[in-house]
Design an enzyme around this catalytic site. Structure first.
Site, PDB file in Angstrom:
ATOM      1  N   LYS A   1      -1.035  21.197 -25.020  1.00  0.00           N
ATOM      2  CA  LYS A   1      -1.543  22.168 -24.038  1.00  0.00           C
ATOM      3  C   LYS A   1      -2.180  21.375 -22.904  1.00  0.00           C
ATOM      4  O   LYS A   1      -2.838  20.357 -23.156  1.00  0.00           O
ATOM      5  CB  LYS A   1      -2.590  23.084 -24.696  1.00  0.00           C
ATOM      6  CG  LYS A   1      -3.261  24.021 -23.677  1.00  0.00           C
ATOM      7  CD  LYS A   1      -4.111  25.080 -24.341  1.00  0.00           C
ATOM      8  CE  LYS A   1      -5.517  24.624 -24.682  1.00  0.00           C
ATOM      9  NZ  LYS A   1      -6.304  24.140 -23.525  1.00  0.00           N
TER      10      LYS A   1
ATOM     11  N   GLU B   1      -7.833  32.054 -19.645  1.00  0.00           N
ATOM     12  CA  GLU B   1      -9.250  31.983 -20.036  1.00  0.00           C
ATOM     13  C   GLU B   1     -10.141  32.523 -18.916  1.00  0.00           C
ATOM     14  O   GLU B   1      -9.965  32.179 -17.728  1.00  0.00           O
ATOM     15  CB  GLU B   1      -9.624  30.521 -20.339  1.00  0.00           C
ATOM     16  CG  GLU B   1     -11.109  30.364 -20.693  1.00  0.00           C
ATOM     17  CD  GLU B   1     -11.453  29.034 -21.355  1.00  0.00           C
ATOM     18  OE1 GLU B   1     -10.541  28.214 -21.589  1.00  0.00           O
ATOM     19  OE2 GLU B   1     -12.650  28.836 -21.645  1.00  0.00           O
TER      20      GLU B   1
ATOM     21  N   ASP C   1      -9.733  20.117 -26.769  1.00  0.00           N
ATOM     22  CA  ASP C   1     -10.671  19.114 -26.245  1.00  0.00           C
ATOM     23  C   ASP C   1     -12.097  19.675 -26.283  1.00  0.00           C
ATOM     24  O   ASP C   1     -13.069  18.943 -26.049  1.00  0.00           O
ATOM     25  CB  ASP C   1     -10.274  18.621 -24.847  1.00  0.00           C
ATOM     26  CG  ASP C   1     -10.293  19.708 -23.793  1.00  0.00           C
ATOM     27  OD1 ASP C   1     -10.408  20.899 -24.157  1.00  0.00           O
ATOM     28  OD2 ASP C   1     -10.194  19.368 -22.593  1.00  0.00           O
ATOM     29  N   SER C   2     -12.229  20.953 -26.658  1.00  0.00           N
ATOM     30  CA  SER C   2     -13.560  21.519 -26.911  1.00  0.00           C
ATOM     31  C   SER C   2     -14.247  20.780 -28.057  1.00  0.00           C
ATOM     32  O   SER C   2     -15.447  20.968 -28.273  1.00  0.00           O
ATOM     33  CB  SER C   2     -13.459  23.017 -27.225  1.00  0.00           C
ATOM     34  OG  SER C   2     -12.535  23.244 -28.270  1.00  0.00           O
TER      35      SER C   2
HETATM   36  O1  KIV Z   1     -10.275  23.280 -26.036  1.00  0.00           O
HETATM   37  C1  KIV Z   1     -10.228  24.466 -26.409  1.00  0.00           C
HETATM   38  O2  KIV Z   1     -10.805  24.861 -27.424  1.00  0.00           O
HETATM   39  C2  KIV Z   1      -9.450  25.400 -25.604  1.00  0.00           C
HETATM   40  C3  KIV Z   1      -9.439  26.837 -26.015  1.00  0.00           C
HETATM   41  C4  KIV Z   1     -10.734  27.467 -25.806  1.00  0.00           C
HETATM   42  C5  KIV Z   1      -8.332  27.581 -25.397  1.00  0.00           C
HETATM   43  O3  KIV Z   1      -8.842  25.008 -24.654  1.00  0.00           O
END
Ligand code: KIV
Length: 290
Positions: free
Chosen positions: A120, A189, A52-53
């Site tokens: 995730k 994290e 979701d980044s």
């Molecule tokens: O959304 C993302 O990129 C993440 C990673 C940084 C683990 O959750």
């Protein structure tokens, strides 16, 4: 000689990750948000995360909270079309796994139907009901603890977590609770390295660290961070392996200069008319239009 190290051609699955944890083999995971990043990364890493980044890295938001299931579906579908050999994990965005087990299953199941191998989701013991519901539906779940970006408002910013004894012990409890609920791996994290090491040595499932020191079972970095494509503040755990931003700007500025001075395209980069047609074209003027 190529310096590109390719891992085995083995399709990465959850049983494969379990075996690697037993063998002590470290796992490399990065994000992919489209077919281009997936094709670049897939031969080289073990897990691709449609994170979701995407919200802050690609879509211009300040954080991940505005990302929704429709946006994730769009990016996941682009990555899945490349049929990666890496394990493909889709992030559950904010509010997609909070409201009810039914809605959580529908959203996560939709990701699997679009080609994800697993999902995730962020959070500890509070999320166990949803994790159990997913695992009961044969949807593999990767947990995510520590600095969980969807909790930015509660944390008061993107701050390292688990620094007090209470927080550190709660994180270890949460990690074991998520393992018992059926998570096949955990992202850790933004936590102290010693805490991540303790979680890793006491868990049976692999831990994937980001800003969590060297002792995790694997590491994850955002694709754009590790290639130096992101402008602005860079957290200290980000090691950029290329100066992608400058490299790409250099190439674009070279091309724009070539266009402006007329050296692009060259004759070799141009298509030609068939023999004899040049004259017919030369005879034509706007005034003799038919
Ligand atoms: O959304 C993302 O990129 C993440 C990673 C940084 C683990 O959750």
């Amino acid at each position: 000689m190529s310096h590109i190290s390719s891992p085995t051609a083995e399709r990465v699955t959850i049983p494969v990750l379990r075996r690697w944890k037993r063998e002590g083999r470290r796992v490399a995971m990065t994000t992919a948000y489209d077919a281009v990043s997936a094709r670049i990364a897939d031969p080289l890493v073990d897990i691709l995360l449609v994170g979701d980044s995407v919200g802050n890295v690609c879509l211009g938001f300040d954080n991940t909270l505005p990302v929704n299931v429709a946006m994730m579906n769009h990016h996941l579908e682009a990555v899945a079309r490349t049929r990666p050999r890496a394990l493909l994990v889709a992030d559950m965005p904010f509010l997609s796994f909070h409201l009810s087990p039914e809605e959580t299953i529908r959203n996560a199941g939709g990701f699997l139907q679009r080609g994800a191998d697993a999902v995730k989701l962020e959070g500890g013991a509070k999320r166990v009901e949803m994790i159990r519901a997913l695992v009961d539906c044969e949807i593999p779940v990767m947990g995510h603890l520590g600095l969980t970006p969807q909790s930015v408002n509660v944390m008061g910013g993107f701050k390292v977590q688990g620094r007090t004894a209470d927080e550190a012990l709660r994180l270890l409890e949460d990690a074991h609770t998520l393992q018992e609920a059926g998570c096949f791996a955990l992202v850790l994290e933004g936590i102290p390295a010693e805490l991540a090491a303790r979680a890793t040595e006491t868990l049976m499932i692999p831990t994937i660290g980001i800003g969590a020191g060297p002792s995790c079972s694997g590491q994850v970095l955002v694709f754009h961070d590790l290639l130096g494509l992101t402008a602005g503040h860079r957290p200290k755990f980000v090691r950029a392996y290329a100066d992608g931003f400058r490299l790409l700007q250099g190439a674009l500025s070279h091309w724009a200069a070539d266009v402006r001075e007329g050296s692009y395209p060259s004759p070799d980069e141009s298509y030609r008319l068939a023999e004899g047609l040049g004259e017919a074209i030369a005879q034509w003027t706007p005034s003799n239009r038919t």
